[in-house]
Design an enzyme around this catalytic site. Structure first.
Site, PDB file in Angstrom:
ATOM      1  N   HIS A 174      44.714  39.765  37.385  1.00 59.17           N
ATOM      2  CA  HIS A 174      43.267  39.990  37.384  1.00 59.17           C
ATOM      3  C   HIS A 174      42.590  38.678  37.748  1.00 59.17           C
ATOM      4  O   HIS A 174      43.246  37.660  37.996  1.00 59.17           O
ATOM      5  CB  HIS A 174      42.797  40.374  35.962  1.00 59.17           C
ATOM      6  CG  HIS A 174      43.353  41.660  35.446  1.00 59.17           C
ATOM      7  ND1 HIS A 174      42.933  42.888  35.884  1.00 59.17           N
ATOM      8  CD2 HIS A 174      44.292  41.892  34.494  1.00 59.17           C
ATOM      9  CE1 HIS A 174      43.588  43.825  35.212  1.00 59.17           C
ATOM     10  NE2 HIS A 174      44.408  43.260  34.369  1.00 59.17           N
ATOM     11  N   CYS A 200      47.386  45.846  38.016  1.00 59.89           N
ATOM     12  CA  CYS A 200      47.746  46.143  36.630  1.00 59.89           C
ATOM     13  C   CYS A 200      47.896  47.651  36.349  1.00 59.89           C
ATOM     14  O   CYS A 200      48.911  48.225  36.697  1.00 59.89           O
ATOM     15  CB  CYS A 200      46.752  45.465  35.697  1.00 59.89           C
ATOM     16  SG  CYS A 200      47.428  45.191  34.070  1.00 59.89           S
TER      17      CYS A 200
HETATM   18  N1  GLN Z   1      47.001  49.677  29.989  1.00 60.18           N
HETATM   19  C1  GLN Z   1      47.996  48.934  30.755  1.00 60.18           C
HETATM   20  C2  GLN Z   1      48.770  47.937  29.885  1.00 60.18           C
HETATM   21  O1  GLN Z   1      48.321  47.622  28.802  1.00 60.18           O
HETATM   22  C3  GLN Z   1      47.315  48.189  31.889  1.00 60.18           C
HETATM   23  C4  GLN Z   1      46.364  47.102  31.403  1.00 60.18           C
HETATM   24  C5  GLN Z   1      45.478  46.537  32.509  1.00 60.18           C
HETATM   25  O2  GLN Z   1      45.186  47.196  33.500  1.00 60.18           O
HETATM   26  N2  GLN Z   1      44.973  45.271  32.283  1.00 60.18           N
HETATM   27  O3  GLN Z   1      49.809  47.433  30.309  1.00 60.18           O
END
Ligand code: GLN
Length: 254
Positions: free
Chosen positions: A203, A106
């Site tokens: 995740h 992510c």
């Molecule tokens: N901040 C980034 C987004 O909102 C990554 C989010 C994350 O790592 N879950 O896309």
């Protein structure tokens, strides 16, 4: 750079795997640290000693590494690490090009691309390990997700991101979403791969429910350490537990 070294085999180990966790202090939401734990444990079950290293902002980066894992983070976490990551970009690109396996989830997936533009319009430069561009959309893409992948079967996880990622010609997707939004909710792709690097929005943490991906990363790490990957069958109920966890995850509504 903290190090945890574990020798768990009775006799001499088959080798040593040096596993690096990138930015655990800032980039480790939704239990992504679990990926490093799964890789360490599965390496030990294969008879390898494991040296677990972590790298956070401002520390020395040890490049004699066989496997790199990094987790996700809020925009604020990405903001905190972006300068330091840029300073480490060449070393990480060199490691990727030399065949070091990497799994980035992510927020780090986004910064392993060319840039991430937040929903507030702020552009964070990435390090270009992956040929991918990310711009935040108006809505968050959230929910259970399954990806039909090349080489790993159905990969199961959970996504929560604002970023919409589009791949350039230098990257291929991890797979196609079934169901889920994936990279951008439009082109049906999820994740990005190049060399032995996997970037993904999944995740969960990802690897406990996707041991095929874990063992592929381990195989590349063993090869990176100069040895042959020759896995032994892992006895016990683990396989049944993993299958059950996958069944439950796949049965959950989006
Ligand atoms: N901040 C980034 C987004 O909102 C990554 C989010 C994350 O790592 N879950 O896309």
């Amino acid at each position: 750079m903290s190090t945890l070294y574990e020798h768990t085999t009775e006799g001499p180990a088959r080798g040593r795997i040096r596993l690096l966790q990138l930015y655990p202090g800032d980039m480790n939401i939704y239990g992504d640290w679990g990926n490093a734990l799964v890789l360490a444990r599965r390496a030990q079950w294969q008879g390898y000693d494991v040296e677990m290293l972590s790298y956070d902002r401002g520390q020395e980066l040890d490049e004699d590494i066989h496997l790199v894992v990094g987790g996700g983070g809020q925009d604020s976490g990405q903001e905190r690490i972006k300068e330091d990551l840029l300073a480490r970009g060449q070393a990480l690109r060199d490691m990727a090009e030399a065949g070091t396996p990497m799994l980035v989830i992510c927020g780090l997936y986004q910064l392993f691309g060319h840039h991430f533009v937040t929903s507030g319009g702020q552009e964070m430069p990435g390090i270009g390990v992956l040929d991918a561009h990310t711009v935040a959309g108006p809505l968050r893409l959230i929910g259970n997700i399954a990806v039909e992948s090349e080489g790993f079967g159905t990969v199961i996880g959970y996504e929560n991101h604002s970023g919409l990622t589009r791949l350039g010609p230098g990257a291929r997707p991890l797979g196609r979403v079934r169901p889920g939004e994936g990279n951008n909710g439009e082109d049906g792709t999820e994740g990005a791969r190049c060399h032995h690097v996997i970037g993904t929005y999944l995740h969960g943490s990802l690897l406990p429910k996707n041991p095929v991906v874990a063992d592929w990363l381990l195989a590349r790490a063993v090869e990176r350490s100069g040895r042959q990957w020759d896995p032994v069958a892992v006895e016990g109920p683990l396989g049944a537990w993993t299958d059950r966890a996958r069944e439950v995850a796949l049965s959950r509504p989006r």
